[in-house]
Design an enzyme around this catalytic site. Sequence first.
Site, short mmCIF file in Angstrom:
data_model
loop_
_atom_site.label_atom_id
_atom_site.label_comp_id
_atom_site.label_asym_id
_atom_site.label_seq_id
_atom_site.Cartn_x
_atom_site.Cartn_y
_atom_site.Cartn_z
CG HIS A 116 -2.07 -0.84 1.16
ND1 HIS A 116 -2.60 -1.52 2.23
CD2 HIS A 116 -2.84 -1.15 0.10
CE1 HIS A 116 -3.64 -2.20 1.82
NE2 HIS A 116 -3.81 -2.00 0.54
NE ARG A 223 -5.26 -1.77 -8.08
CZ ARG A 223 -4.19 -1.32 -8.73
NH1 ARG A 223 -4.08 -0.05 -9.04
NH2 ARG A 223 -3.20 -2.16 -9.04
NE ARG A 260 -9.48 -5.04 -9.56
CZ ARG A 260 -8.26 -4.99 -9.02
NH1 ARG A 260 -7.26 -5.61 -9.63
NH2 ARG A 260 -8.03 -4.35 -7.91
CD GLU A 353 -5.40 -10.25 -10.86
OE1 GLU A 353 -4.75 -9.35 -10.34
OE2 GLU A 353 -6.55 -10.57 -10.51
CG ASN A 376 0.91 -5.38 -9.50
OD1 ASN A 376 1.90 -5.10 -10.17
ND2 ASN A 376 -0.04 -4.50 -9.23
CG ASP A 377 -2.47 -10.49 -7.58
OD1 ASP A 377 -1.86 -10.78 -6.54
OD2 ASP A 377 -3.44 -9.70 -7.60
NE ARG A 387 0.28 -7.29 -4.82
CZ ARG A 387 -0.74 -6.84 -5.54
NH1 ARG A 387 -1.53 -7.69 -6.17
NH2 ARG A 387 -0.97 -5.57 -5.65
CB CYS A 424 -4.03 -3.20 -15.90
SG CYS A 424 -4.64 -4.66 -15.07
C1 PEP Z 1 -2.37 -6.84 -10.49
O1 PEP Z 1 -2.45 -7.81 -9.76
O2 PEP Z 1 -1.44 -6.66 -11.30
C2 PEP Z 1 -3.42 -5.80 -10.45
C3 PEP Z 1 -3.46 -4.83 -11.34
O3 PEP Z 1 -4.32 -5.85 -9.44
P1 PEP Z 1 -4.01 -5.39 -7.92
O4 PEP Z 1 -2.67 -4.76 -7.88
O5 PEP Z 1 -5.13 -4.47 -7.56
O6 PEP Z 1 -4.07 -6.72 -7.20
MG MG Z 2 -4.30 -8.21 -8.69
#
Ligand code: PEP
Ligand code: MG
Length: 496
Positions: A116, A223, A260, A353, A376-377, A387, A424
């Site tokens: 965060h 988001r 989303r 993801e 990211n995921d 993560r 994204c």
């Molecule tokens: C991701 O996982 O890359 C993503 C965009 O979603 P978040 O970061 O909200 O999990």
């Molecule tokens: Mg994600």
Amino acid sequence: DILSAHLILLTDPNILNETLKLINEGKTAEFALSRIIDRECDVLDATQNQLLIDRKADLHDIRNRLLIAMNGGSTEKIIYKQQTILLAQEFTPADVLGLDPMVVGLVAVEGGTTSHVAILAKSKNIPLLVGVNKNILNQRVKDNVILDTRNSVVNLSPTVNDLYLAHKIIEENTKQQQINRNNAKLDAITIDGIRIKCMGNIASIKDSLTLSENGADGVGLFRTEFLYLASNVAPSVVEQNLTYSQILQNIGTELPFIIRTLDAGGEKQIAYLNMPHEINPVLGIRGIRFSLYNKEIFCNQLEAILQLNQTNVKIMLPMISTIEEYRSVKELCNKVVEKLNINCVIELGIMVEVPSVALLSDIFAKEVAFFSIGTNDLTQYTLAIDRECTKLVAQLDHLHPAVLRNIDLVVRGASKYNKPVSVCGLMATEKLALPVLIGLGINSLSMNINSIADNKAFIRKLNYARCRNEALKCLDFATGTEVREFLTQQYNDYLG
Ligand code: PEP
Ligand code: MG
């Protein structure tokens, strides 16, 4: 949104009742509060679950702020007289939100690169370096410090020459950024004519106001979690529809607006939703799984979106891992459309993801409207690295060849049925990653709004044919470090 979660923690009956109990036993309020928060932290430690252990930072933050307030102190932000780089063991979301504008950089011993705090710092355009050696906190610091997040170094005793060079780089970068900002509305087209759409990631109505001036080609990721974090109950259909309509007004009906659906669970806990305690929440009821277990909440969200009935509005599902989940959502969407009695062709796409979706992307491509890769995921699940885990930050690299191969699979799978693919995750914000993404065939990106103008300018210097060759080479490297070294060699002159 994060502070709303803190407000909910403040009303946690467990913490309140236990603290009151100690006060009734004759302890001071300060002692009671500290003791109970420590006890809660011990419980989190005992789980040995890094995700839960990381949430201690929120409890510490709340305790510290309460203790200051109880003693008549003020938690108002410190005012700095000159540009300042802060060094700390760890920053909390509240620290970052309340920063004085003179703070130009943050350095911390602890913290994740996709935490965060990192996301907030990025959205405020403040460079943040995490994972530095804890000895840094004991060192004497002179008047000047140089923070270079591109090379992950902090120089606590720069020479006159170091300072001269750093100022020169800052000056050149600032000048270039201003030029890029003036050109923000120009399309991002490579030298050899490939147009790359650069959309924005948003999390609030306020974010949507800045899209146009930053040259965003639409919203590639909204988001929606903030809607759920902002109150003590799930938002109603009317409330949600109002928010979506306001954002739509700011975007217009030409550019894409990808919403989303709620991505709760995992590291995104929402207190009033009574999410089950899980040993591995990141592998449990999160994302679309949570929505399918809580159909009333989910159908309300679908209803609020479908009521917009605009062709540029698209629905995107988080954390899909099987085709059955997609089919179930499609059925629910059809039911909601029937209930609303509207004529509506909504595009229903998925986030990639989870590696299972990358592996079966050609199968998914037959049914889904579009793919958006959440790197990211996808990186977390491909490399099996949490993560939020500070100790493994260095290995959690979206440029790892295993992640690149998954992206390549998605592009090839989707192309069998001509389905669009975008990226994204934070990877789409990182300049160094753009040549390889474009070379793999990605022609649509959704990124941090602050980075759009710079990234568009960078793309205008790229050559797709060259990116293609480089991307193919990257697929054959063995480590993320090798990929980074190779790309840095190729693009060092352009990175700025
Ligand atoms: C991701 O996982 O890359 C993503 C965009 O979603 P978040 O970061 O909200 O999990
Ligand atoms: Mg994600």
